[in-house]
Enzyme design. Structure first.
Site, PDB file in Angstrom:
ATOM      1  N   ASP A 111       0.842  -1.196   0.000  1.00  0.00           N
ATOM      2  CA  ASP A 111       0.000   0.000   0.000  1.00  0.00           C
ATOM      3  C   ASP A 111       0.876   1.244   0.000  1.00  0.00           C
ATOM      4  OD1 ASP A 111      -2.811   0.695   0.068  1.00  0.00           O
ATOM      5  OD2 ASP A 111      -3.056  -0.900   1.544  1.00  0.00           O
TER       6      ASP A 111
ATOM      7  N   ASP B  93      -3.769   3.955  -2.358  1.00  0.00           N
ATOM      8  CA  ASP B  93      -4.955   4.261  -1.571  1.00  0.00           C
ATOM      9  C   ASP B  93      -5.513   5.632  -1.970  1.00  0.00           C
ATOM     10  OD1 ASP B  93      -6.619   3.596   0.924  1.00  0.00           O
ATOM     11  OD2 ASP B  93      -5.850   5.597   1.409  1.00  0.00           O
TER      12      ASP B  93
ATOM     13  N   GLU C 107      -6.953   2.668  -6.123  1.00  0.00           N
ATOM     14  CA  GLU C 107      -8.287   2.629  -5.509  1.00  0.00           C
ATOM     15  C   GLU C 107      -8.994   3.930  -5.866  1.00  0.00           C
ATOM     16  OE1 GLU C 107     -10.268   2.312  -1.063  1.00  0.00           O
ATOM     17  OE2 GLU C 107      -8.675   3.746  -1.455  1.00  0.00           O
TER      18      GLU C 107
ATOM     19  N   HIS D  48     -10.810  -4.861   3.199  1.00  0.00           N
ATOM     20  CA  HIS D  48     -10.756  -4.494   4.608  1.00  0.00           C
ATOM     21  C   HIS D  48     -11.658  -3.311   4.960  1.00  0.00           C
ATOM     22  CE1 HIS D  48      -8.159  -1.647   2.605  1.00  0.00           C
ATOM     23  NE2 HIS D  48      -8.141  -0.905   3.682  1.00  0.00           N
ATOM     24  N   ASP D  49     -12.371  -2.772   3.993  1.00  0.00           N
ATOM     25  CA  ASP D  49     -13.205  -1.593   4.234  1.00  0.00           C
ATOM     26  C   ASP D  49     -14.700  -1.862   4.179  1.00  0.00           C
ATOM     27  OD1 ASP D  49     -11.285   0.371   4.733  1.00  0.00           O
ATOM     28  OD2 ASP D  49     -10.978   0.803   2.609  1.00  0.00           O
TER      29      ASP D  49
END
Length: 538
Positions: A99, A201, A270, A330-331
């Site tokens: 990330d 991200d 993302e 994970h969100d």
């Protein structure tokens, strides 16, 4: 296909390090824990891993608030641990993506600590600062995704600073050339170490509107969020000015030029914008990102029509770039809870994996999907996510998808010798890796069978895609590469279906994928509940 870049058609396994495996007994997963389980990951049949942030951080947003981009947080280990992880992954044939959180830093970052002190230091303009309005209020109406104004007053400067996320995550000023150069230099540090790719991200949040214009209001009927709570005021605006600005395209080209100096490296952005599919197409066209993904398949919508319409819309817009799909991360709430009404079966878990891995593009799969884990129901007192705490009880945050991986029957499901940072729910203990490895009919073994079989099907990894118009609950499409054409059909319901295939010619069912298979009788196809058909077309 030997000249095809590794990332095209790849399956990328997302590891959330806090919850993967704890080796030092502090209740939090770490890099040595990832190293210990890399053989397991390689055995799943995936091509790469993406590791969520492990950099030095005060952990206000669990690593997405970075205080030092070039160091490992002691919670996770050391730079030597990362080097060992990289070496072992490569020895196992796994690519490693990390990330990179470029749009903002932690308030504890040295850059921000200097910037906030005044208006005449070397970092004074490295963040987005603005004067108060005449009445003392913030400079405009921009909102934070985590609730409330996106502006925070800083008395040391007598100005507001922008934070699109938590107040402890100030936004960098990408209009400043020195900021862009410093950010790219941090990226270069990890490329020099040998990482194979970057998951970027919130990459469309790097630039803001320099004129600080107000965002226009959004009608109530259009307040449908992607990745955020529908009762969040953030959904009340069109976010035209605080993200997805046109200046970002030139920065993406700068970033791509850097990546090109490291052959084989790849970027995955993302993207969450007012029209995420259009932004994905724009960001992956020309010499920009290699891949992009958005939240369109991370919503509660689950039907053949929704999936077909979403993918068709992207295919129509993305004429140059390459998509990446995800149905869990994970969100968001785990997919078996979102799409399986909270109690999806092993058959459904394997079918959903097969579905997303059969679309044109690359795929991100989230740790625990291979076990058929559902969303964990946690009491308020167990929550750690500031987003969930702020919006409880209407929205419970992201902790339910971040609970520890269940490895065995021991205390804390083999995740840790200490109390884990989040509890392991009883229903996850029953689905632990050790038990599933011993059960040929388990979700885990079904996952492995499909992933290894997919590697033998170049049309599924690299071919074109054409949808067929089939009635609910049937999703059907054709993947084509050269002379090979593969028909893919899914029954997305918990009841059998039978219908006439709208295709001429002969079909030869493919075997070895391990899914509940349909049967062909002439032109009639019968699919069991959560059943699938893969067939070669002649």
């Amino acid at each position: 296909m030997t000249d095809t870049p590794w990332w095209r058609g790849a399956v990328i396994y997302q590891i959330y390090p806090r919850s993967f495996l704890d080796t030092d007994g502090d209740g939090v997963g770490d890099l040595p824990g990832i190293i210990e389980r890399l053989d397991y990951v390689a055995g799943l049949g995936v091509d790469a891993i993406w590791i969520a942030p492990f950099f030095r951080s005060p952990m206000a947003d669990f690593g997405y608030d970075i205080a030092d981009y070039r160091d490992i947080d002691p919670l996770f280990g050391t730079l030597a641990d990362f080097d060992a992880l990289l070496a072992k992954a490569h020895a196992l044939g796994l690519k490693v993506m990390i990330d990179q959180v470029l749009s903002h830093t932690s308030a504890e970052h040295a850059w921000f600590r200097e910037s906030r002190q005044g208006r005449d230091n070397t970092k004074a303009d490295w963040y987005v600062w603005a004067d108060a309005r005449e009445d003392g209020g913030p400079p405009n109406n921009w909102l934070s995704l985590f609730g409330g104004s996106a502006w925070q007053w800083e008395p040391r400067r007598g100005q507001y600073y922008l934070h699109n996320f938590l107040t402890s995550q100030p936004d960098l000023n990408f209009h400043h050339p020195d900021v862009r150069a410093a950010v790219l230099d941090n990226v270069r540090f990890w490329l020099e170490k040998g990482v194979d790719g970057l998951r970027l991200d919130a990459i469309n949040f790097c630039f803001h509107d320099a004129a600080l214009r107000d965002n226009p209001p959004k009608p109530k009927a259009e307040r449908t969020g992607r990745g955020f709570s529908p009762d969040n005021p953030y959904a009340f605006q069109y976010h035209y000015y605080n993200n997805t600005r046109p200046e970002n395209l030139a920065f993406l080209e700068e970033l791509r030029a850097l990546m090109d100096r490291y052959p084989g490296s790849a970027t995955l952005g993302e993207i969450s914008s007012e029209d995420s599919l259009a932004t994905m197409a724009e960001y992956t066209s020309g010499h920009r990102l290699h891949m992009g993904y958005s939240f369109e398949l991370l919503t509660d919508d689950f039907s053949a029509a929704y999936i077909r319409d979403t993918v068709r819309a992207l295919e129509a817009k993305m004429t140059e770039g390459w998509p990446c799909w995800a149905i869990s991360n994970h969100d968001v709430e785990r997919v078996l809870s979102r799409w399986g009404n909270g109690h999806g079966s092993a058959a459904m878990a394997n079918q959903l994996t097969a579905l997303v891995c059969s679309l044109r593009g690359s795929v991100c799969v989230y740790q625990g999907e291979e076990l058929g884990l559902t969303e964990a129901e946690l009491p308020y007192e167990a929550l750690r996510d500031p987003y969930g705490i702020a919006f409880w009880p209407e929205f419970k945050g992201r902790d339910g998808c971040r609970t520890p991986m269940p490895w065995g029957d021991g205390e804390h499901a083999g995740f840790s010798g200490a109390m884990p940072w989040l509890p392991v729910p009883p229903e996850h203990r029953a689905l632990n890796v050790a038990r599933q490895q011993a059960d040929p009919a388990s979700a885990l073994n079904g996952y492995r069978r499909f992933m290894h079989w997919r590697r033998t099907q170049p049309a599924l990894r690299h071919g074109t895609m054409r949808f067929l118009d089939t009635p609910e609950p049937v999703l059907a499409f054709v993947r084509e590469l050269g002379e090979e054409r593969v028909l893919v059909v899914f029954n997305l319901s918990a009841a059998p279906v039978e219908f006439a295939l709208p295709l001429p010619g002969e079909l030869r069912p493919l075997e070895g994928h391990g899914l509940l298979a349909g049967t062909l009788t002439g032109e009639r196809l019968r699919l069991p509940a959560n059943g699938s058909l893969f067939a070669r077309m002649t």
